[in-house]
Design a protein around this motif. Structure first.
Motif, PDB file in Angstrom:
ATOM      1  N   GLU A 272      -8.281  -0.908   8.841  1.00 20.82           N
ATOM      2  CA  GLU A 272      -9.339  -0.711   7.939  1.00 20.82           C
ATOM      3  C   GLU A 272     -10.301  -1.674   8.744  1.00 20.82           C
ATOM      4  O   GLU A 272     -11.766  -1.341   8.385  1.00 20.82           O
ATOM      5  CB  GLU A 272      -8.978  -1.957   7.060  1.00 20.82           C
ATOM      6  CG  GLU A 272      -8.053  -1.289   5.655  1.00 20.82           C
ATOM      7  CD  GLU A 272      -8.100   0.065   5.217  1.00 20.82           C
ATOM      8  OE1 GLU A 272      -9.482   0.156   5.018  1.00 20.82           O
ATOM      9  OE2 GLU A 272      -7.292   0.775   5.166  1.00 20.82           O
TER      10      GLU A 272
ATOM     11  N   MET B 129      -2.912   4.290   3.674  1.00 23.26           N
ATOM     12  CA  MET B 129      -3.427   3.472   4.383  1.00 23.26           C
ATOM     13  C   MET B 129      -3.748   4.285   5.968  1.00 23.26           C
ATOM     14  O   MET B 129      -4.546   3.895   6.722  1.00 23.26           O
ATOM     15  CB  MET B 129      -2.722   2.273   4.782  1.00 23.26           C
ATOM     16  CG  MET B 129      -1.398   2.574   5.650  1.00 23.26           C
ATOM     17  SD  MET B 129      -0.430   1.169   6.226  1.00 23.26           S
ATOM     18  CE  MET B 129      -1.015   0.620   7.662  1.00 23.26           C
TER      19      MET B 129
ATOM     20  N   THR C  67       1.030  -1.253  -0.077  1.00 25.56           N
ATOM     21  CA  THR C  67       0.061  -0.077  -0.065  1.00 25.56           C
ATOM     22  C   THR C  67       0.846   1.393   0.321  1.00 25.56           C
ATOM     23  O   THR C  67       1.948   1.202  -0.560  1.00 25.56           O
ATOM     24  CB  THR C  67      -0.812  -0.098   1.181  1.00 25.56           C
ATOM     25  OG1 THR C  67      -2.021   0.956   1.006  1.00 25.56           O
ATOM     26  CG2 THR C  67      -0.491  -0.204   2.423  1.00 25.56           C
TER      27      THR C  67
ATOM     28  N   TYR D  74      -5.902  -8.137   3.100  1.00 29.41           N
ATOM     29  CA  TYR D  74      -6.749  -7.183   3.580  1.00 29.41           C
ATOM     30  C   TYR D  74      -7.811  -8.103   4.401  1.00 29.41           C
ATOM     31  O   TYR D  74      -8.153  -7.572   5.634  1.00 29.41           O
ATOM     32  CB  TYR D  74      -7.210  -6.271   2.632  1.00 29.41           C
ATOM     33  CG  TYR D  74      -6.423  -4.998   2.332  1.00 29.41           C
ATOM     34  CD1 TYR D  74      -6.446  -3.858   3.407  1.00 29.41           C
ATOM     35  CD2 TYR D  74      -5.665  -5.136   1.134  1.00 29.41           C
ATOM     36  CE1 TYR D  74      -5.887  -2.866   2.897  1.00 29.41           C
ATOM     37  CE2 TYR D  74      -4.946  -3.869   0.804  1.00 29.41           C
ATOM     38  CZ  TYR D  74      -5.123  -2.890   1.639  1.00 29.41           C
ATOM     39  OH  TYR D  74      -4.249  -1.862   1.610  1.00 29.41           O
TER      40      TYR D  74
ATOM     41  N   THR E 109      -9.641  -0.626  -1.210  1.00 36.31           N
ATOM     42  CA  THR E 109      -7.957  -0.651  -0.807  1.00 36.31           C
ATOM     43  C   THR E 109      -7.096  -1.795  -1.624  1.00 36.31           C
ATOM     44  O   THR E 109      -6.026  -1.227  -1.923  1.00 36.31           O
ATOM     45  CB  THR E 109      -8.036  -0.977   0.640  1.00 36.31           C
ATOM     46  OG1 THR E 109      -8.875  -2.334   0.714  1.00 36.31           O
ATOM     47  CG2 THR E 109      -8.644  -0.178   1.341  1.00 36.31           C
TER      48      THR E 109
END
Length: 289
Positions: A270, A41, A37, A171, A185
């Motif tokens: 997340e 993030m 990422t 994720y 994402t």
């Protein structure tokens, strides 16, 4: 509303992107992201902290909005990424700062701390490994094999990490409520790692990850010598860096604070943003008072 600035700087001849928010005279907090990422993030964490801290979150070279020189022109390694981060922080006048490290951000943060122990006021590690106990063998076996013997027989397994399915797995694995995780994402990350030439950049860093465990004895010596305040807030279901990696910090830091978050995975922000933000605000309030 917290104003987050999106800035660029030329660092060691390369364009580096970073997000910045908070009062210029507040205690500094540097957020270092992981693979695959970018500082994206931290898009929700930064506003949750910027009332109290000057928050700076760069994109590592080869990630996000920072420059991505071809692997043939830039020798990608964790030492080299640390050089760029260190130079950026110097340009920004950050002589003392707390660190938040996750995944790839950890070996970069550890190098910063070892190079300049006096600069680091506190550490928050969110699934950012610093001990052999943290490696989940099933995940890391292909990486070690590729680092030891790069070539066609070992490359295929690590190239899988560049696929959208593998990024989605990072994720969602272990997350008790996967519907909390925004699909944008992994889609955005996959688009970025799929840019022309980026596969060779990431393969170089996969190979170089083997340089990190030999650094751990120096890291542990740094911990024992400084007793830097440290919070390990960890997705307990992470199958990349397991919870034993969080517990291990207590071996060298007598006051290490260990928080294992049930139902959280590798990208804890997340699914458990409020939990992490609350833990950080309380910990940094104690550590920096």
């Amino acid at each position: 509303m917290v104003e987050v600035r999106h800035r660029y700087a030329t660092v060691l001849g390369h364009r580096v992107f970073y997000r910045e928010a908070g009062p210029a005279d507040a205690p500094a907090l540097v957020l270092l992201h992981g693979y695959p990422t970018s500082s994206r993030m931290f898009r929700h964490l930064i506003p949750a902290l910027a009332d109290r801290f000057r928050v700076v979150a760069p994109d590592h070279l080869g990630f996000g909005q920072s420059a991505a020189p071809p692997a043939e022109e830039f020798a990608y390694s964790f030492d080299a990424l640390t050089d760029v981060t260190e130079a950026l922080l110097a340009q920004l006048g950050l002589e003392r700062y707390a660190l938040y490290v996750q995944d790839y951000g950890a070996p970069i943060g550890w190098r910063l701390a070892i190079r300049n122990p006096e600069a680091v006021t506190a550490v928050v590690t969110q699934n950012g490994n610093g001990y052999d106990e943290g490696f989940v063998p099933e995940f890391w076996a292909p990486v070690w094999a590729y680092a030891q013997s790069p070539g066609p027989s070992t490359e295929g397994a690590v190239r899988e990490a560049l696929s959208e399915d593998a990024i989605r797995w990072q994720y969602l694995h272990g997350v008790a409520e996967p519907e909390l995780v925004d699909p944008d994402t992994w889609a955005a990350d996959h688009r970025e790692v799929s840019r022309a030439g980026l596969d060779l950049v990431h393969l170089a860093l996969f190979r170089d990850y083997a340089s990190n465990p030999p650094l751990y004895p120096r890291l542990h010596e740094y911990f024992r010598a400084t007793q830097v305040p440290l919070l390990a807030v960890w997705g307990a279901e992470d199958e990349i860096f397991g919870p034993d990696g969080a517990r291990a910090f207590a071996k060298d830091l007598k006051d290490a604070e260990i928080r294992l978050v049930p139902g959280g995975g590798h990208f804890l922000l997340e699914s458990h943003l409020d939990t992490v933000a609350d833990e950080m605000r309380a910990f940094l309030g104690r550590a920096l008072s």
